[in-house]
Design a protein around this motif. Structure first.
Motif, short mmCIF file in Angstrom:
data_model
loop_
_atom_site.label_atom_id
_atom_site.label_comp_id
_atom_site.label_asym_id
_atom_site.label_seq_id
_atom_site.Cartn_x
_atom_site.Cartn_y
_atom_site.Cartn_z
N ARG A 1 -9.82 -3.80 -3.30
CA ARG A 1 -8.85 -3.27 -2.34
C ARG A 1 -8.34 -1.90 -2.78
N GLU B 1 0.80 -1.22 0.00
CA GLU B 1 0.00 0.00 0.00
C GLU B 1 0.83 1.27 0.00
N ARG C 1 -10.69 -9.12 -6.17
CA ARG C 1 -10.20 -8.83 -4.82
C ARG C 1 -9.22 -7.64 -4.84
N ASP D 1 -0.96 -7.11 -7.19
CA ASP D 1 -0.74 -6.90 -5.77
C ASP D 1 0.63 -7.45 -5.37
#
Length: 168
Positions: free
Chosen positions: A104, A64, A100, A87
């Motif tokens: 996110r 993140e 997913r 990711d």
């Protein structure tokens, strides 16, 4: 849309992006998409561009933290962003994994940073399917399924897809 990418190892990307943006904002009628992994390079472009820009791309590849570094810049300048379904584990390959990752990114961009949902352009990505490798045989189907599911589950966002890999 004209994709502007100036990142080159050993050069000052911000300076190069400023030069490119200054020239292109007056010499092209096409909307500009600024492509860099460096927040300062993206900011250099967005400060100079008077139109609705697109940033290519945001993703969770490094977790993140990189996303959190660039989202305030994108939001402050009212830009849109291409959000890749990547990711920490890599490029998402199944529809469930792609959805997913998209959710996110959506939660972070919209929920935490106040981006407009319509300013997110989710790119579900797919690897070329003609490799002959058994493990990639379903990638195009999974990608197309993910596009439909993201449209259903995040209707206020947009989806895009470079279909050349599906049809290659």
């Amino acid at each position: 849309v004209l994709d502007v990418m100036v990142d080159y190892v050993g050069r000052d990307g911000s300076e190069d992006m400023e030069r490119a943006t200054t020239a292109l904002r007056t010499q092209s009628t096409l909307p500009l998409m600024f492509d860099s992994t460096e927040p300062d390079v993206i900011e250099a472009a967005l400060k100079l561009y008077g139109g609705k820009a697109i940033v290519n791309s945001i993703k969770l590849e490094g977790g993140e933290r990189p996303l959190e570094a660039v989202l305030p810049i994108i939001r402050r300048h009212g830009a849109a962003a291409v959000a890749m379904t990547i990711d920490e584990e890599g490029q998402a390959r199944t529809a469930d994994w792609k959805v997913r990752v998209a959710k996110r990114i959506y939660d972070i961009a919209v929920g935490r940073f106040g981006m407009e949902p319509s300013d997110l352009l989710f790119d579900c990505l797919t690897l070329t399917i003609t490799t002959g490798q058994e493990e990639t045989r379903r990638d195009a189907i999974e990608t197309l399924d993910a596009v439909g599911r993201i449209k259903e589950e995040i209707p206020e966002a947009n989806t895009i897809l470079g279909v050349s890999n599906c049809s290659f």
